[in-house]
Design a protein around this motif. Structure first.
Motif, PDB file in Angstrom:
ATOM      1  N   TYR A 371       1.534  -8.595   6.316  1.00 47.50           N
ATOM      2  CA  TYR A 371       1.706 -10.041   6.402  1.00 47.50           C
ATOM      3  C   TYR A 371       1.726 -10.590   7.814  1.00 47.50           C
ATOM      4  O   TYR A 371       0.833 -11.790   8.054  1.00 47.50           O
ATOM      5  N   TYR A 372       2.567 -10.174   8.670  1.00 43.60           N
ATOM      6  CA  TYR A 372       2.373 -10.897  10.219  1.00 43.60           C
ATOM      7  C   TYR A 372       0.944 -10.546  10.733  1.00 43.60           C
ATOM      8  O   TYR A 372       0.440 -11.203  11.590  1.00 43.60           O
ATOM      9  N   ILE A 373       0.347  -9.384  10.336  1.00 40.64           N
ATOM     10  CA  ILE A 373      -0.843  -9.189  11.255  1.00 40.64           C
ATOM     11  C   ILE A 373      -2.095 -10.057  10.291  1.00 40.64           C
ATOM     12  O   ILE A 373      -2.701 -10.576  11.231  1.00 40.64           O
ATOM     13  N   VAL A 374      -2.095 -10.019   9.238  1.00 41.00           N
ATOM     14  CA  VAL A 374      -2.881 -10.764   8.416  1.00 41.00           C
ATOM     15  C   VAL A 374      -2.871 -12.209   8.910  1.00 41.00           C
ATOM     16  O   VAL A 374      -3.728 -13.057   8.974  1.00 41.00           O
ATOM     17  N   GLY A 375      -1.432 -12.872   9.266  1.00 43.84           N
ATOM     18  CA  GLY A 375      -1.403 -14.274   9.687  1.00 43.84           C
ATOM     19  C   GLY A 375      -1.843 -14.088  11.227  1.00 43.84           C
ATOM     20  O   GLY A 375      -2.390 -15.331  11.428  1.00 43.84           O
ATOM     21  N   LEU A 376      -1.637 -13.344  11.958  1.00 44.41           N
ATOM     22  CA  LEU A 376      -2.404 -13.477  13.141  1.00 44.41           C
ATOM     23  C   LEU A 376      -3.975 -13.534  13.054  1.00 44.41           C
ATOM     24  O   LEU A 376      -4.620 -14.209  13.996  1.00 44.41           O
ATOM     25  N   ILE A 377      -4.637 -12.778  12.240  1.00 43.95           N
ATOM     26  CA  ILE A 377      -6.186 -12.788  12.123  1.00 43.95           C
ATOM     27  C   ILE A 377      -6.323 -14.251  11.674  1.00 43.95           C
ATOM     28  O   ILE A 377      -7.431 -14.630  12.187  1.00 43.95           O
ATOM     29  N   GLY A 378      -5.471 -14.812  10.651  1.00 44.26           N
ATOM     30  CA  GLY A 378      -5.838 -16.308  10.262  1.00 44.26           C
ATOM     31  C   GLY A 378      -5.863 -16.985  11.478  1.00 44.26           C
ATOM     32  O   GLY A 378      -6.562 -17.991  11.512  1.00 44.26           O
ATOM     33  N   TYR A 379      -4.849 -17.034  12.476  1.00 44.31           N
ATOM     34  CA  TYR A 379      -4.772 -17.886  13.543  1.00 44.31           C
ATOM     35  C   TYR A 379      -6.011 -17.690  14.574  1.00 44.31           C
ATOM     36  O   TYR A 379      -6.471 -18.459  15.083  1.00 44.31           O
ATOM     37  N   THR A 397      -8.848 -14.342   6.362  1.00 49.03           N
ATOM     38  CA  THR A 397      -7.505 -13.936   5.935  1.00 49.03           C
ATOM     39  C   THR A 397      -7.564 -13.146   4.645  1.00 49.03           C
ATOM     40  O   THR A 397      -6.852 -11.958   4.425  1.00 49.03           O
ATOM     41  N   ALA A 398      -8.250 -13.552   3.832  1.00 43.13           N
ATOM     42  CA  ALA A 398      -8.472 -13.126   2.221  1.00 43.13           C
ATOM     43  C   ALA A 398      -9.077 -11.404   2.725  1.00 43.13           C
ATOM     44  O   ALA A 398      -8.663 -10.533   2.027  1.00 43.13           O
ATOM     45  N   PHE A 399     -10.214 -11.468   3.466  1.00 45.23           N
ATOM     46  CA  PHE A 399     -11.063 -10.212   3.614  1.00 45.23           C
ATOM     47  C   PHE A 399      -9.971  -9.183   4.299  1.00 45.23           C
ATOM     48  O   PHE A 399     -10.156  -7.990   4.277  1.00 45.23           O
ATOM     49  N   ALA A 400      -9.126  -9.468   5.147  1.00 39.46           N
ATOM     50  CA  ALA A 400      -8.224  -8.626   6.050  1.00 39.46           C
ATOM     51  C   ALA A 400      -7.118  -8.202   5.545  1.00 39.46           C
ATOM     52  O   ALA A 400      -6.662  -7.198   5.908  1.00 39.46           O
ATOM     53  N   VAL A 401      -6.893  -8.917   4.240  1.00 41.24           N
ATOM     54  CA  VAL A 401      -5.494  -8.174   3.834  1.00 41.24           C
ATOM     55  C   VAL A 401      -5.494  -7.013   3.436  1.00 41.24           C
ATOM     56  O   VAL A 401      -4.521  -5.956   3.676  1.00 41.24           O
ATOM     57  N   ILE A 402      -6.504  -6.273   2.614  1.00 44.13           N
ATOM     58  CA  ILE A 402      -6.606  -4.898   2.160  1.00 44.13           C
ATOM     59  C   ILE A 402      -6.687  -4.135   3.327  1.00 44.13           C
ATOM     60  O   ILE A 402      -5.899  -3.051   3.442  1.00 44.13           O
ATOM     61  N   PRO A 403      -7.790  -4.282   4.209  1.00 43.36           N
ATOM     62  CA  PRO A 403      -7.865  -3.153   5.291  1.00 43.36           C
ATOM     63  C   PRO A 403      -6.360  -3.383   6.250  1.00 43.36           C
ATOM     64  O   PRO A 403      -6.097  -2.157   6.588  1.00 43.36           O
ATOM     65  N   VAL A 404      -5.939  -4.485   6.410  1.00 37.46           N
ATOM     66  CA  VAL A 404      -4.894  -4.110   7.308  1.00 37.46           C
ATOM     67  C   VAL A 404      -3.590  -3.477   6.415  1.00 37.46           C
ATOM     68  O   VAL A 404      -2.737  -2.976   6.990  1.00 37.46           O
ATOM     69  N   ALA A 405      -3.336  -3.763   5.220  1.00 36.35           N
ATOM     70  CA  ALA A 405      -2.346  -3.293   4.397  1.00 36.35           C
ATOM     71  C   ALA A 405      -2.581  -1.652   4.526  1.00 36.35           C
ATOM     72  O   ALA A 405      -1.537  -0.902   4.541  1.00 36.35           O
ATOM     73  N   LEU A 406      -3.855  -1.154   4.338  1.00 27.55           N
ATOM     74  CA  LEU A 406      -4.121   0.061   4.216  1.00 27.55           C
ATOM     75  C   LEU A 406      -3.821   0.957   5.688  1.00 27.55           C
ATOM     76  O   LEU A 406      -3.300   1.798   5.902  1.00 27.55           O
ATOM     77  N   PHE A 407      -4.343   0.090   6.683  1.00 21.74           N
ATOM     78  CA  PHE A 407      -3.790   0.534   8.007  1.00 21.74           C
ATOM     79  C   PHE A 407      -2.410   0.704   8.214  1.00 21.74           C
ATOM     80  O   PHE A 407      -1.935   1.761   8.771  1.00 21.74           O
ATOM     81  N   VAL A 408      -1.603  -0.370   7.842  1.00 22.07           N
ATOM     82  CA  VAL A 408      -0.170  -0.440   8.101  1.00 22.07           C
ATOM     83  C   VAL A 408       0.285   0.583   7.202  1.00 22.07           C
ATOM     84  O   VAL A 408       1.218   1.324   7.780  1.00 22.07           O
ATOM     85  N   TRP A 409      -0.056   1.025   5.935  1.00 25.50           N
ATOM     86  CA  TRP A 409       0.221   2.170   5.369  1.00 25.50           C
ATOM     87  C   TRP A 409       0.281   3.427   5.911  1.00 25.50           C
ATOM     88  O   TRP A 409       1.027   4.293   5.853  1.00 25.50           O
ATOM     89  N   PHE A 410      -1.018   3.722   6.251  1.00 24.98           N
ATOM     90  CA  PHE A 410      -1.351   4.892   6.940  1.00 24.98           C
ATOM     91  C   PHE A 410      -0.407   5.190   8.058  1.00 24.98           C
ATOM     92  O   PHE A 410      -0.044   6.181   8.325  1.00 24.98           O
ATOM     93  N   LEU A 411      -0.337   4.114   9.028  1.00 27.61           N
ATOM     94  CA  LEU A 411       0.294   4.170   9.937  1.00 27.61           C
ATOM     95  C   LEU A 411       1.844   4.417   9.888  1.00 27.61           C
ATOM     96  O   LEU A 411       2.583   5.319  10.573  1.00 27.61           O
ATOM     97  N   VAL A 412       2.531   4.153   8.905  1.00 26.74           N
ATOM     98  CA  VAL A 412       3.956   4.134   8.566  1.00 26.74           C
ATOM     99  C   VAL A 412       4.134   5.494   7.986  1.00 26.74           C
ATOM    100  O   VAL A 412       4.785   6.428   8.197  1.00 26.74           O
TER     101      VAL A 412
END
Length: 426
Positions: A371-379, A397-412
């Protein structure tokens, strides 16, 4: 030239072993003779002190001294022969001089100057006389209620005793010479003195058995009670308390057994020596009188059986306590295993709950970080006009949600895997 016998290195104990067989030889005796025999209870320290006192006595009278570690010594003293012997738990002094039945000699080694090495246990007086009078006249000074009389040496000798103390504190023993040779009289006298000494020492086990009887009875009754508790007890704490009680009883029993083991063993050994001395005398009973063998068997056997019974009870109780404790310990171990299994099950449930909570937290973490990363991308999209082109913030913002979520999940997941590998290595 003929060579002499070859000399080998002697074992350190060879001389002692070879000489032991000659340590207490029989002495030839002729009637009339009087023998005074004492036995004092002594430990190792008392025995050494007795040897030192004997050495001092020999020095004062110009007599040969006992060797440093001697266990027996013979010297001529006060018109007679003094024999000193050191045994495992007692020391004996035997003095014989010429004289018959009647008053004691005016001078003996046991006067005011004599220092006893320990508590007195045996005091015996033996008279060796040559007398052809009828038996009834010879024995007029003895107690008929406890009198033992026998013939020995094929009828050439007569032995008698009532095993009671006389007015001087001696147990009276009588040997009547009716044709004994000196080499026959000596062994008879020595065996009678040993008989009196060892039958007295053998009886020391009886007071010990009587002392232990109430304690054994208490332990037996407690064992019966605890056995009943064992059948009805439930729960780990109750069984553990019962096991503690059984262990305490076993400790009391073993303490008593350890204290009495030497005394009972010594009584058995002394009783066996008495039996051997009686057999060696080959006595023949006289009509109307009890023989030494019959008298001592009647008086000593109950005491020896009492000692054997108490010792047997100790061993039997020890086995029963050991079995009861083993069974109870097995029950306690089973209950402890059940408690441990329940504890492990509880720990497993907690671990599963923790894992689920961790997974939940990880999911929330992925959502929050995304959520925070997607918010930064929106800004960033909103400020794209600054660099000369414009982007639709909503579309970016809409296009960034899935890649960002996958990236964060992979990183965790990667971070958690590294942590798990680190714990496994530890």
């Amino acid at each position: 030239m003929r060579e002499g016998p070859r000399r080998f290195e002697d074992h350190p104990l060879r001389s002692a072993v070879l000489n032991e067989i000659h340590a207490r030889p029989f002495h030839m005796m002729e009637a009339p003779r009087i023998v005074l025999n004492y036995a004092f209870m002594t430990d190792a320290g008392h025995a050494d002190a007795a040897r030192d006192r004997l050495a001092a006595l020999c020095i004062r009278n110009g007599l040969p001294q006992p060797a440093a570690h001697a266990r027996h010594h013979v010297v001529d003293l006060c018109g007679g022969t003094l024999r000193w012997e050191s045994h495992a738990e007692f020391t004996t002094y035997s003095w014989d001089a010429r004289g018959g039945a009647g008053a004691l000699p005016a001078e003996t080694p046991f006067g005011e100057a004599f220092e006893a090495p320990g508590p007195l246990m045996v005091a015996a007086r033996l008279d060796l006389v040559a007398d052809q009078r009828p038996i009834a006249e010879l024995l007029s000074g003895f107690d008929p209620g406890s009198l033992a009389v026998s013939e020995v040496a094929g009828g050439r000798g007569l032995i008698a005793s009532d095993f009671r103390e006389d007015g001087d504190g001696y147990t009276r023993l009588l040997v009547v010479d009716r044709g004994l040779e000196p080499q026959e009289a000596g062994p008879i006298v020595q065996r009678l003195l040993e008989l009196e000494t060892y039958r007295t020492l053998a009886m020391l086990g009886l007071p010990e058995a009587q002392r232990l009887h109430p304690e054994l009875r208490r332990i037996e009754m407690d064992l019966v009670a605890n056995t009943g508790r064992f059948r009805a007890s439930e729960g780990f704490e109750a069984n553990r308390a019962l096991l503690d009680d059984l262990t305490a009883q076993a400790g009391d029993l073993e303490a008593g057994a350890a204290e009495s083991a030497f005394r009972f063993g010594a009584s058995r050994a002394y009783s066996e020596i008495v039996r051997l001395r009686l057999n060696a005398m080959d006595e023949q009973p006289i009509a109307g009188y009890s023989s030494f063998t019959a008298f001592l068997a009647r008086r000593m056997a109950p005491a020896m059986r009492t000692c054997q019974t108490v010792e047997g009870r100790q061993q039997d109780l020890s086995r029963k306590l050991a079995r009861a404790a083993a069974l109870l310990r097995a029950r306690v171990d089973v209950e402890l295993s059940q408690q441990n299994r329940a504890l492990l099950d509880s720990m497993n449930r907690r671990a599963r709950l923790q894992l689920r909570l961790q997974q939940t937290v990880e999911g929330l973490s992925v959502a929050a970080i995304s959520y925070y990363i997607v918010g930064l991308i929106g800004y960033l999209a909103k400020g794209s006009s600054v660099v000369g082109f414009e982007l639709d913030p909503a579309h970016v913002t809409a296009f960034a949600v899935i890649p960002v979520a996958l990236f964060v999940w992979f990183l965790v997941r990667r971070i958690r895997s590294k942590h798990n590998d680190g714990h496994g290595a530890d």
